[in-house]
Motif scaffolding. Structure first.
Motif, PDB file in Angstrom:
ATOM      1  N   SER A  78       0.744  -0.973   0.022  1.00 37.38           N
ATOM      2  CA  SER A  78      -0.117  -0.127   0.050  1.00 37.38           C
ATOM      3  C   SER A  78       0.902   1.152   0.053  1.00 37.38           C
ATOM      4  O   SER A  78       1.908   1.288   0.618  1.00 37.38           O
ATOM      5  N   ASP A  79       0.363   2.156  -0.742  1.00 39.59           N
ATOM      6  CA  ASP A  79       0.892   3.500  -0.561  1.00 39.59           C
ATOM      7  C   ASP A  79       0.834   4.073   0.762  1.00 39.59           C
ATOM      8  O   ASP A  79      -0.328   3.688   1.425  1.00 39.59           O
ATOM      9  N   PHE A  80       1.351   5.016   1.363  1.00 39.94           N
ATOM     10  CA  PHE A  80       1.188   5.523   2.642  1.00 39.94           C
ATOM     11  C   PHE A  80       0.132   6.563   2.645  1.00 39.94           C
ATOM     12  O   PHE A  80      -1.062   6.738   3.407  1.00 39.94           O
ATOM     13  N   GLN A  81       0.374   7.616   1.804  1.00 41.14           N
ATOM     14  CA  GLN A  81      -0.616   8.791   1.771  1.00 41.14           C
ATOM     15  C   GLN A  81      -1.707   8.902   0.696  1.00 41.14           C
ATOM     16  O   GLN A  81      -1.199   8.850  -0.627  1.00 41.14           O
ATOM     17  N   MET A  82      -3.020   8.616   1.161  1.00 44.56           N
ATOM     18  CA  MET A  82      -4.040   8.459   0.205  1.00 44.56           C
ATOM     19  C   MET A  82      -5.213   8.967   0.871  1.00 44.56           C
ATOM     20  O   MET A  82      -5.270   9.055   2.048  1.00 44.56           O
ATOM     21  N   PRO A  83      -6.262   9.598  -0.220  1.00 44.25           N
ATOM     22  CA  PRO A  83      -7.272  10.204   0.380  1.00 44.25           C
ATOM     23  C   PRO A  83      -8.242   9.045   1.062  1.00 44.25           C
ATOM     24  O   PRO A  83      -8.341   8.019   0.416  1.00 44.25           O
ATOM     25  N   PRO A  86       1.179  -9.762   6.275  1.00 48.14           N
ATOM     26  CA  PRO A  86       2.476  -9.131   5.952  1.00 48.14           C
ATOM     27  C   PRO A  86       2.056  -7.985   5.013  1.00 48.14           C
ATOM     28  O   PRO A  86       1.176  -7.975   4.314  1.00 48.14           O
ATOM     29  N   ILE A  87       2.488  -6.807   5.510  1.00 49.11           N
ATOM     30  CA  ILE A  87       2.304  -5.593   4.869  1.00 49.11           C
ATOM     31  C   ILE A  87       3.525  -4.866   4.431  1.00 49.11           C
ATOM     32  O   ILE A  87       4.417  -4.553   5.206  1.00 49.11           O
ATOM     33  N   LEU A  88       3.670  -4.314   3.158  1.00 53.47           N
ATOM     34  CA  LEU A  88       4.785  -3.221   2.703  1.00 53.47           C
ATOM     35  C   LEU A  88       3.904  -1.944   2.563  1.00 53.47           C
ATOM     36  O   LEU A  88       2.783  -1.956   1.777  1.00 53.47           O
ATOM     37  N   ILE A  89       4.448  -0.898   3.133  1.00 53.24           N
ATOM     38  CA  ILE A  89       3.944   0.456   2.809  1.00 53.24           C
ATOM     39  C   ILE A  89       5.260   1.226   1.868  1.00 53.24           C
ATOM     40  O   ILE A  89       6.425   1.199   2.200  1.00 53.24           O
ATOM     41  N   LEU A  90       4.663   1.881   1.021  1.00 49.96           N
ATOM     42  CA  LEU A  90       5.535   2.667  -0.081  1.00 49.96           C
ATOM     43  C   LEU A  90       5.176   4.158   0.307  1.00 49.96           C
ATOM     44  O   LEU A  90       4.009   4.457   0.439  1.00 49.96           O
ATOM     45  N   THR A  91       6.281   4.810   0.443  1.00 47.21           N
ATOM     46  CA  THR A  91       5.853   6.396   0.716  1.00 47.21           C
ATOM     47  C   THR A  91       6.938   7.261  -0.008  1.00 47.21           C
ATOM     48  O   THR A  91       8.122   6.854  -0.190  1.00 47.21           O
ATOM     49  N   ALA A 113      -2.755  -0.471   7.904  1.00 46.25           N
ATOM     50  CA  ALA A 113      -1.982  -1.397   8.370  1.00 46.25           C
ATOM     51  C   ALA A 113      -2.887  -1.817   9.913  1.00 46.25           C
ATOM     52  O   ALA A 113      -3.061  -3.113  10.263  1.00 46.25           O
ATOM     53  N   ARG A 114      -3.574  -0.962  10.640  1.00 48.80           N
ATOM     54  CA  ARG A 114      -4.419  -1.138  11.757  1.00 48.80           C
ATOM     55  C   ARG A 114      -5.609  -1.939  11.578  1.00 48.80           C
ATOM     56  O   ARG A 114      -5.773  -3.173  12.171  1.00 48.80           O
ATOM     57  N   MET A 115      -6.276  -1.770  10.341  1.00 48.23           N
ATOM     58  CA  MET A 115      -7.363  -2.378   9.951  1.00 48.23           C
ATOM     59  C   MET A 115      -7.049  -3.766   9.680  1.00 48.23           C
ATOM     60  O   MET A 115      -7.949  -4.725   9.783  1.00 48.23           O
ATOM     61  N   ALA A 116      -6.130  -3.844   8.791  1.00 50.63           N
ATOM     62  CA  ALA A 116      -5.615  -5.276   8.262  1.00 50.63           C
ATOM     63  C   ALA A 116      -5.229  -6.240   9.341  1.00 50.63           C
ATOM     64  O   ALA A 116      -5.489  -7.256   9.368  1.00 50.63           O
ATOM     65  N   GLN A 117      -4.346  -5.596  10.300  1.00 52.78           N
ATOM     66  CA  GLN A 117      -4.022  -6.505  11.416  1.00 52.78           C
ATOM     67  C   GLN A 117      -5.215  -6.869  12.500  1.00 52.78           C
ATOM     68  O   GLN A 117      -5.302  -7.924  12.839  1.00 52.78           O
ATOM     69  N   LYS A 118      -6.284  -5.974  12.376  1.00 57.07           N
ATOM     70  CA  LYS A 118      -7.050  -6.244  13.337  1.00 57.07           C
ATOM     71  C   LYS A 118      -8.119  -7.317  12.757  1.00 57.07           C
ATOM     72  O   LYS A 118      -8.643  -8.514  13.085  1.00 57.07           O
ATOM     73  N   ALA A 119      -8.341  -7.321  11.281  1.00 56.43           N
ATOM     74  CA  ALA A 119      -8.811  -8.751  10.539  1.00 56.43           C
ATOM     75  C   ALA A 119      -8.064  -9.791  10.547  1.00 56.43           C
ATOM     76  O   ALA A 119      -8.740 -10.803  10.671  1.00 56.43           O
ATOM     77  N   ARG A 120      -6.779  -9.878  10.298  1.00 51.47           N
ATOM     78  CA  ARG A 120      -5.759 -10.925  10.285  1.00 51.47           C
ATOM     79  C   ARG A 120      -4.734 -10.668  10.740  1.00 51.47           C
ATOM     80  O   ARG A 120      -3.563 -10.113   9.980  1.00 51.47           O
TER      81      ARG A 120
END
Length: 121
Positions: free
Chosen positions: A48-53, A72-77, A61-68
């Protein structure tokens, strides 16, 4: 993969598919939609990009980790900030990568993240 830039999504898709990865785009996305997407798709990796509307990398990240938990998450910024990166890592983000990103760097990060902690760098 989540990015508000169509050009970036196209670039990432091409890089990842050339390397043999299956790619699913989640756009547009609000923070509240993340758990549904994660549960429905059960992705091996979220990029995922970091800065998005509507949903930044922290919310994603918070919501993905809550769901599962442990997803594994990569953030691009394009915006380098040590405090932001430290916060993302505390939320369980595997890696934070700087934009613009070269294909080789992206694919190495993907391979290392998919291999698991300590197995590939």
């Amino acid at each position: 993969m989540v990015d508000d830039s169509r050009m970036m999504r196209l670039y990432l898709r091409r890089c990842l598919e050339r390397a043999g990865h299956e790619v699913e785009e989640w756009v547009p996305l609000s923070a509240m939609e993340v758990p549904d997407h994660v549960n429905a798709s059960a992705p091996d990796l979220i990029i995922s990009d970091f800065q998005m509307p509507g949903c930044n990398g922290t919310s994603l990240a918070r919501m993905a980790q809550k769901a599962r938990p442990g997803s594994p998450i990569l953030i691009l910024t394009a915006f380098r900030d040590e405090d932001m990166e430290a916060g993302l890592l505390k939320l369980g983000v595997s890696r934070v990568l700087a934009k613009p990103i070269e294909e080789a760097v992206l694919l190495a990060a993907v391979a290392g993240t998919l291999a698991g902690p300590g197995e590939a760098e």
